[in-house]
Each structure stands twice: as C-alpha cells, then as structure tokens.
Scaffold this active site. Sequence first.
Site, PDB file in Angstrom:
ATOM      1  N   ASP A   8       0.963  -1.121   0.006  1.00  0.00           N
ATOM      2  CA  ASP A   8       0.060   0.024   0.052  1.00  0.00           C
ATOM      3  C   ASP A   8       0.877   1.202   0.008  1.00  0.00           C
ATOM      4  O   ASP A   8       0.678   2.118  -0.850  1.00  0.00           O
ATOM      5  CB  ASP A   8      -0.915   0.104   1.206  1.00  0.00           C
ATOM      6  CG  ASP A   8      -1.998   0.995   1.268  1.00  0.00           C
ATOM      7  OD1 ASP A   8      -2.542   1.536  -0.041  1.00  0.00           O
ATOM      8  OD2 ASP A   8      -2.620   0.989   2.012  1.00  0.00           O
ATOM      9  N   HIS A  56      -4.609   2.990  -7.081  1.00  0.00           N
ATOM     10  CA  HIS A  56      -5.465   2.692  -6.030  1.00  0.00           C
ATOM     11  C   HIS A  56      -6.840   2.610  -6.779  1.00  0.00           C
ATOM     12  O   HIS A  56      -7.698   1.872  -6.542  1.00  0.00           O
ATOM     13  CB  HIS A  56      -5.768   3.765  -5.158  1.00  0.00           C
ATOM     14  CG  HIS A  56      -4.853   3.384  -3.852  1.00  0.00           C
ATOM     15  ND1 HIS A  56      -3.577   3.674  -3.842  1.00  0.00           N
ATOM     16  CD2 HIS A  56      -5.090   2.993  -2.661  1.00  0.00           C
ATOM     17  CE1 HIS A  56      -2.865   3.365  -2.638  1.00  0.00           C
ATOM     18  NE2 HIS A  56      -4.094   2.983  -1.992  1.00  0.00           N
ATOM     19  N   HIS A 105      -6.668  -1.190  -7.919  1.00  0.00           N
ATOM     20  CA  HIS A 105      -7.315  -1.713  -6.748  1.00  0.00           C
ATOM     21  C   HIS A 105      -8.702  -1.780  -6.566  1.00  0.00           C
ATOM     22  O   HIS A 105      -9.478  -2.856  -6.362  1.00  0.00           O
ATOM     23  CB  HIS A 105      -6.781  -1.133  -5.422  1.00  0.00           C
ATOM     24  CG  HIS A 105      -7.631  -1.321  -3.981  1.00  0.00           C
ATOM     25  ND1 HIS A 105      -8.584  -0.875  -3.638  1.00  0.00           N
ATOM     26  CD2 HIS A 105      -7.079  -2.565  -3.249  1.00  0.00           C
ATOM     27  CE1 HIS A 105      -8.978  -1.176  -2.675  1.00  0.00           C
ATOM     28  NE2 HIS A 105      -8.204  -2.251  -2.276  1.00  0.00           N
ATOM     29  N   HIS A 111      -5.935  -5.461   0.822  1.00  0.00           N
ATOM     30  CA  HIS A 111      -5.880  -4.194   0.326  1.00  0.00           C
ATOM     31  C   HIS A 111      -4.630  -3.892  -0.495  1.00  0.00           C
ATOM     32  O   HIS A 111      -4.338  -3.593  -1.612  1.00  0.00           O
ATOM     33  CB  HIS A 111      -6.281  -2.908   1.382  1.00  0.00           C
ATOM     34  CG  HIS A 111      -6.024  -1.560   0.673  1.00  0.00           C
ATOM     35  ND1 HIS A 111      -7.055  -1.008   0.236  1.00  0.00           N
ATOM     36  CD2 HIS A 111      -5.189  -0.767   0.867  1.00  0.00           C
ATOM     37  CE1 HIS A 111      -6.471   0.290  -0.177  1.00  0.00           C
ATOM     38  NE2 HIS A 111      -5.198   0.509   0.335  1.00  0.00           N
TER      39      HIS A 111
END
Length: 380
Positions: free
Chosen positions: A177, A260, A263, A277
């Site tokens: 992340d 992201h 994601h 995540h």
Amino acid sequence: MAEQTPSLRVFASPSRYVQGRDAMAELGSLVGALGKTPLVLTDDVVRDLTGETLERSFERAKVPLIFERFGGIPTKAESERVAEVIRQGGHDIIVGLGGGAAIDAAKGAGANAGVPWASAATVASTDAPTSALSVVYTEKGSFESYRFYDRNPALVVVDTQLVAQAPTKFLAAGIGDALATWIEARALRGTDAANMVEGRPTQAGTALARLSWDILWESALPALDAVDRNLVTPDVEAVVEAATLLSGLGFESGGLAAAHAVHDGLTAVDETHHLAHGEKVNIGSLTQLLLEGAATAEVEEFAEFTARVGLPTTLTEAGLGDADDAVLDRVVEAAMAPEETIHRLPFSPSHRDVRDALRAVEGLGRRVRERAGLGEPRRP
C-alpha cells in the site's frame, strides 16, 4: 472530487501520532485526554489480544472501557449502526482498534454521531489510520466509494510489538500500500489534479511520499525478517512509520492516481477477494507503471523487489491468470468510474489502454520471477 480543479494547496494530518513497543498500554491516558466516555470498536480476535492490556491502561487512567463488536466490513450500514450505539451510550469519542477496516468504520460512525475519532492500530497493513477518509465497501466486499471527512483522527496509536506479533503478511500488505504512495504522488507533481483533501498536492505531501518509498526500499526486507520472528527492531519501527504515518500523509496530501483506482476495480470481481488491500494495490502499482511507459529497468526492479516482499506481481496470484477480457473489462470499468482517481493522471488513458496494461502485468511478473529465481507464481 476527481473532476475538480482546486486552486489552493492543502495538507492534512492527525492531531497526534504515537508509535512504539507496547504503545497500547498508554491508550487509556491518551484517549482520556480527549473524552470521558470512549467507545472502542474492534473484533473478537483483537479484543482477545489486547483486552487485558487495555483494561489495565484504562483503569490506570480512570477512563471507562466499553467495547463494541465490529461487524467485519466497513459498510455504510455498519457505520450508522455503530453511530447509534454512540448516541444511545452517550459516548464522546470512538476508537477504531485493529486494522484498516475497523478504523475506517469508526471514522464513519464518529462522523455520523458528531464525535471525534481515534485510530489504534494493531497491524501496519494499510495507511488508513491517519487519514480523513474511509473506504466504504458493499456487504460483499466490493469497493463502493470513498467517504471524506472534515477532519483527521484526533489521535493515532500504533503498537509495534503487536505489529511484530501479527502474521508477516499484514506488514507485507502495508508495504505494498505504501509503495504506491510515491508512484501515485510523483505522477501528480506539478499538475492541478486534486489530492484527497480538496486541494492541490503540497510539496510536503509529495516529499513525505518519497521519504516513505526510500525507507521501504532500505528497510522492508530486514523488517519482514524480524517480524517473522516477532521481533521489534529499528527496521521494523522505520517501516511501520513509513507504511502508516508517512504513507498516510503522503497519499492524502500528495494524491492518488491509477494504482488505487485499479485496486478498486479489482474488488469488483470475486476472483480477487482473497487478496488484502495492499496486495491488490501492488497489482495497481505495476499497472500504473506500465500504463505510464516507465523505464523497463525501473518496472522490473519494482516487480522483483515487491515479489521478494511477498506481494503478488502477476495476475495468476491475483486469481486472474485465466481471466478473459470480459472479466478484466469489469475490473477496468470500475477502475475508470467517473469519480475514480485514475483520472488525475496527467494523461487520459482509454479503457483499452488500462486493460492492456493490466494484462501485461502477467508477462512482466513471470519474466522477473524467472530471472530472479523466484519460481512460478502461486495460484490462490
């Protein structure tokens, strides 16, 4: 927010950040300085892990300790349910205890009930604890939206002994992340794109994103070795700060881009629900690098490093190795929703561009793994 062109630069941060071995033993006095009747939102596993420590801490601070069981997914309904518990109990602050999901739900509940919130992290798996936003999911675990707040947590506490005792995969996910923070922030440098706090990226936010990146490249692998043995070392402390504080400030004030967004797209298909995540974000980082046309040496170096961290670097590991275009089209469609951060890139990729970049991750990851002697990618 993605369609706005803000005129002001904005930097945001929590009011106080506390990190270290056995920091949870100080939670009672830290929270007690902010409220008289706190509510602690957590799941059964984390409560069992921290309960005795928190009982002593809150008793010593003469602060009542009241737990509320977290439902497991930070949905809109869960935040409203917990908000009602806050109202009915007369609580004046809520503490999200555990990982990013409980912390995000606590933020939403605090905002709904009109009380401040604190983050007490037992893992360093995301950079959620410091930010003024929550990721809201559906009941099935798919990304639904970002929810933005007018303030950051009043307090962030991270206990590095608990981080070291948690499964190593959690810290690896946090590293994934956090590595995306610089990849995304650098793409927005010098642009008028919005960051995550309704402003233009600040130099401070971008610099902290870069600092997080530099620390992770230096300390991630030895930190993971230490956590494998439940040890707290200077490398562990550095990586936890990079993955939590520096990445949190960096993504919020530096801005997000394609990593992201990809994601978020990956959460739209059932095949990827086994990934954490940060693991999905790493697939997004590789996709953004390929989409940008980054130098081959840079992309391959990143793919090898993150594979050594233990992050997925192929679609096979993400459960999409055999996915047809229809499945990837669903991922890309979600990643390119009008409100998504991919539109903050300084260029406008097409649906086909993003799908091809995502598809190309498989060949890149396999080639790098073979060259580095890391073996075949594992299927979920």
